[in-house]
Design a protein around this motif. Structure first.
Motif, mmCIF file in Angstrom:
data_model
loop_
_atom_site.group_PDB
_atom_site.id
_atom_site.type_symbol
_atom_site.label_atom_id
_atom_site.label_comp_id
_atom_site.label_asym_id
_atom_site.label_seq_id
_atom_site.Cartn_x
_atom_site.Cartn_y
_atom_site.Cartn_z
ATOM 1 N N TYR A 3 0.608 -0.773 0.054
ATOM 2 C CA TYR A 3 -0.213 0.234 -0.007
ATOM 3 C C TYR A 3 0.217 1.085 0.225
ATOM 4 C CZ TYR A 3 0.829 1.451 5.396
ATOM 5 O OH TYR A 3 0.615 1.464 5.852
ATOM 6 N N GLN A 4 2.075 1.156 0.383
ATOM 7 C CA GLN A 4 3.231 2.037 0.761
ATOM 8 C C GLN A 4 3.367 2.791 -0.891
ATOM 9 O OE1 GLN A 4 3.143 4.662 2.490
ATOM 10 N NE2 GLN A 4 3.359 3.578 4.784
ATOM 11 N N GLN A 5 3.897 1.536 -1.720
ATOM 12 C CA GLN A 5 3.912 1.841 -3.116
ATOM 13 C C GLN A 5 3.269 2.476 -3.722
ATOM 14 O OE1 GLN A 5 5.817 -1.735 -4.775
ATOM 15 N NE2 GLN A 5 6.310 -2.725 -2.913
ATOM 16 N N ILE A 6 1.717 2.013 -3.458
ATOM 17 C CA ILE A 6 0.291 2.580 -4.426
ATOM 18 C C ILE A 6 0.850 4.112 -3.747
ATOM 19 C CG2 ILE A 6 -1.694 2.504 -4.330
ATOM 20 C CD1 ILE A 6 -0.550 -0.355 -5.499
ATOM 21 N N LYS A 7 0.899 4.252 -2.354
ATOM 22 C CA LYS A 7 0.629 6.056 -2.037
ATOM 23 C C LYS A 7 1.727 6.424 -2.478
ATOM 24 C CE LYS A 7 1.639 8.435 1.567
ATOM 25 N NZ LYS A 7 1.886 8.750 3.891
ATOM 26 N N ALA A 8 2.519 5.957 -2.733
ATOM 27 C CA ALA A 8 4.074 6.730 -3.375
ATOM 28 C C ALA A 8 3.446 7.068 -4.951
ATOM 29 C CB ALA A 8 5.465 6.029 -3.706
ATOM 30 N N SER A 14 -11.818 6.231 -9.074
ATOM 31 C CA SER A 14 -12.587 5.163 -7.924
ATOM 32 C C SER A 14 -11.710 4.144 -7.278
ATOM 33 C CB SER A 14 -13.488 4.498 -8.276
ATOM 34 O OG SER A 14 -13.580 3.580 -9.240
ATOM 35 N N GLU A 15 -12.059 3.554 -6.694
ATOM 36 C CA GLU A 15 -11.017 2.583 -5.991
ATOM 37 C C GLU A 15 -10.753 1.419 -6.607
ATOM 38 O OE1 GLU A 15 -11.792 1.584 -1.930
ATOM 39 O OE2 GLU A 15 -11.907 4.018 -0.626
ATOM 40 N N LEU A 16 -12.049 0.994 -7.043
ATOM 41 C CA LEU A 16 -11.525 0.090 -8.137
ATOM 42 C C LEU A 16 -10.956 0.103 -9.346
ATOM 43 C CD1 LEU A 16 -15.543 -0.522 -7.913
ATOM 44 C CD2 LEU A 16 -13.995 -2.572 -7.418
ATOM 45 N N GLU A 17 -11.328 1.168 -10.116
ATOM 46 C CA GLU A 17 -10.510 1.746 -11.372
ATOM 47 C C GLU A 17 -8.931 1.608 -10.997
ATOM 48 O OE1 GLU A 17 -13.298 4.716 -13.441
ATOM 49 O OE2 GLU A 17 -13.003 5.258 -11.455
ATOM 50 N N PHE A 41 -3.682 -0.393 -10.859
ATOM 51 C CA PHE A 41 -2.302 -0.977 -10.359
ATOM 52 C C PHE A 41 -1.960 -2.320 -10.415
ATOM 53 C CE2 PHE A 41 -2.180 3.608 -8.523
ATOM 54 C CZ PHE A 41 -1.710 3.833 -9.638
ATOM 55 N N GLN A 42 -3.044 -2.874 -10.727
ATOM 56 C CA GLN A 42 -3.672 -4.436 -11.013
ATOM 57 C C GLN A 42 -3.106 -5.294 -9.722
ATOM 58 O OE1 GLN A 42 -0.358 -6.367 -13.503
ATOM 59 N NE2 GLN A 42 -1.025 -5.075 -15.457
ATOM 60 N N VAL A 43 -4.059 -4.332 -7.963
ATOM 61 C CA VAL A 43 -3.873 -4.754 -6.615
ATOM 62 C C VAL A 43 -5.638 -5.079 -5.920
ATOM 63 C CG1 VAL A 43 -1.560 -3.181 -5.889
ATOM 64 C CG2 VAL A 43 -3.872 -2.822 -5.649
ATOM 65 N N SER A 44 -5.149 -5.379 -4.601
ATOM 66 C CA SER A 44 -6.652 -5.393 -4.507
ATOM 67 C C SER A 44 -7.408 -3.909 -3.742
ATOM 68 C CB SER A 44 -6.845 -6.467 -3.195
ATOM 69 O OG SER A 44 -6.572 -5.344 -1.706
ATOM 70 N N ARG A 66 -7.635 1.344 -0.703
ATOM 71 C CA ARG A 66 -8.181 2.251 -0.342
ATOM 72 C C ARG A 66 -7.444 2.722 1.614
ATOM 73 N NH1 ARG A 66 -11.899 -1.221 1.299
ATOM 74 N NH2 ARG A 66 -13.276 -0.313 -0.181
ATOM 75 N N LYS A 67 -6.649 2.036 1.615
ATOM 76 C CA LYS A 67 -5.380 1.821 2.768
ATOM 77 C C LYS A 67 -4.634 3.147 2.189
ATOM 78 C CE LYS A 67 -2.156 -0.318 6.484
ATOM 79 N NZ LYS A 67 -1.739 -1.579 6.407
ATOM 80 N N ALA A 68 -3.960 3.260 0.880
ATOM 81 C CA ALA A 68 -3.009 4.193 0.696
ATOM 82 C C ALA A 68 -3.830 4.981 0.578
ATOM 83 C CB ALA A 68 -2.907 3.736 -0.844
ATOM 84 N N ILE A 69 -4.888 5.416 -0.505
ATOM 85 C CA ILE A 69 -5.921 6.777 0.045
ATOM 86 C C ILE A 69 -5.766 7.067 1.214
ATOM 87 C CG2 ILE A 69 -8.038 7.819 -0.762
ATOM 88 C CD1 ILE A 69 -8.084 5.989 -2.891
#
Length: 257
Positions: free
Chosen positions: A27-32, A51-54, A59-62, A67-70
């Protein structure tokens, strides 16, 4: 959807960042990566992000990882969640964001009208210490903005502000007078520079003569000096601000979490 390392197209921009990301939670990678998109201006201040789904598909993650990154970016006041509407890029026109950077509060708790009077706005070479704080050379140009902030028409804060000349081309006394909006809002809308965090140092001192004159007090009156370095995305310093605060009827408010 499996939370495996991110595919190459979304790898972090710099080798150092990518190396660090390999050892950080997903999630930290997604945040970055979201921060990189904000830095590039993919989503402007005040605009909704996907949206979170988009984003999960991108990013090909859950969705939970996104949501945790956001959630972290929202906790940092870089994104704002609006119930039933989505998630938006924070803007300094939002009171929640604007007042993160105005910490002086009246002792009686009553809301006070604020006003600003610009004394000068000039293009100069920076003092050595300011150049260092802004990661500039002393031969580079900066804008030096000096102003007085008043509460209920009482001069309360004298500010000396330095901004990188390359980022704020066109800044002038006339532009500042024309736009009666918060300063950080102006920087955001006119120059595309968002102040996302700041570091401050506070000290008590006796009022120098010039500051005392602008604050209508005697030289030597006790003041609170606040020195701030503000950063945009990527932890790039984009402002040095020194303020002298009159605190007979005010206090400097902070929340420690």
């Amino acid at each position: 959807m499996s939370d495996q390392p991110i595919a190459e197209p979304y790898a972090l921009d710099t080798g150092r960042a990518a190396h660090s990301a390999a050892y950080s939670p997903l999630y930290q990678q997604i945040k970055a990566m979201l921060l990189q998109s904000l830095d590039r201006g993919e989503w402007k201040p005040g605009e909704p992000i996907p949206s979170e789904l988009e984003l999960a598909a991108r990013f090909q993650v859950s969705q939970g990882t996104v949501r945790k990154a956001i959630d972290e970016l929202a906790a940092d006041n870089l994104l704002l969640r609006r119930q039933g509407k989505g998630t938006f890029v924070a803007t300094h026109y939002e009171a929640k964001v604007r007042f993160r950077f105005l910490r002086l509060a009246p002792d009686d708790g009553r809301q006070q009208a604020t006003s600003s009077r610009v004394l000068e706005c000039s293009r100069i070479k920076p003092p050595a210490d300011v150049a260092k704080q802004l990661d500039l050379r002393t031969s580079d140009q900066v804008f030096n903005l000096r102003r007085v902030l008043s509460f209920n028409d009482v001069p309360t804060i004298f500010e000396d502000i330095w901004l990188p000349g390359a980022l704020f081309k066109g800044l002038s006394t006339e532009l500042l007078a024309e736009h009666k909006i918060p300063l950080y809002g102006l920087f955001e809308s006119e120059f595309g520079v968002s102040m996302v965090r700041a570091e401050e140092k506070l000290r008590a001192l006796a009022a120098p003569t010039e500051q005392a004159q602008h604050l209508s007090v005697q030289t030597g009156t006790p003041l609170l000096q606040v020195e701030r370095v503000a950063y945009t995305y990527g932890d790039r310093p984009v402002e040095v601000r020194r303020g002298w605060y009159l605190t007979q009827h005010f206090h400097y408010r902070n929340s420690l979490n």
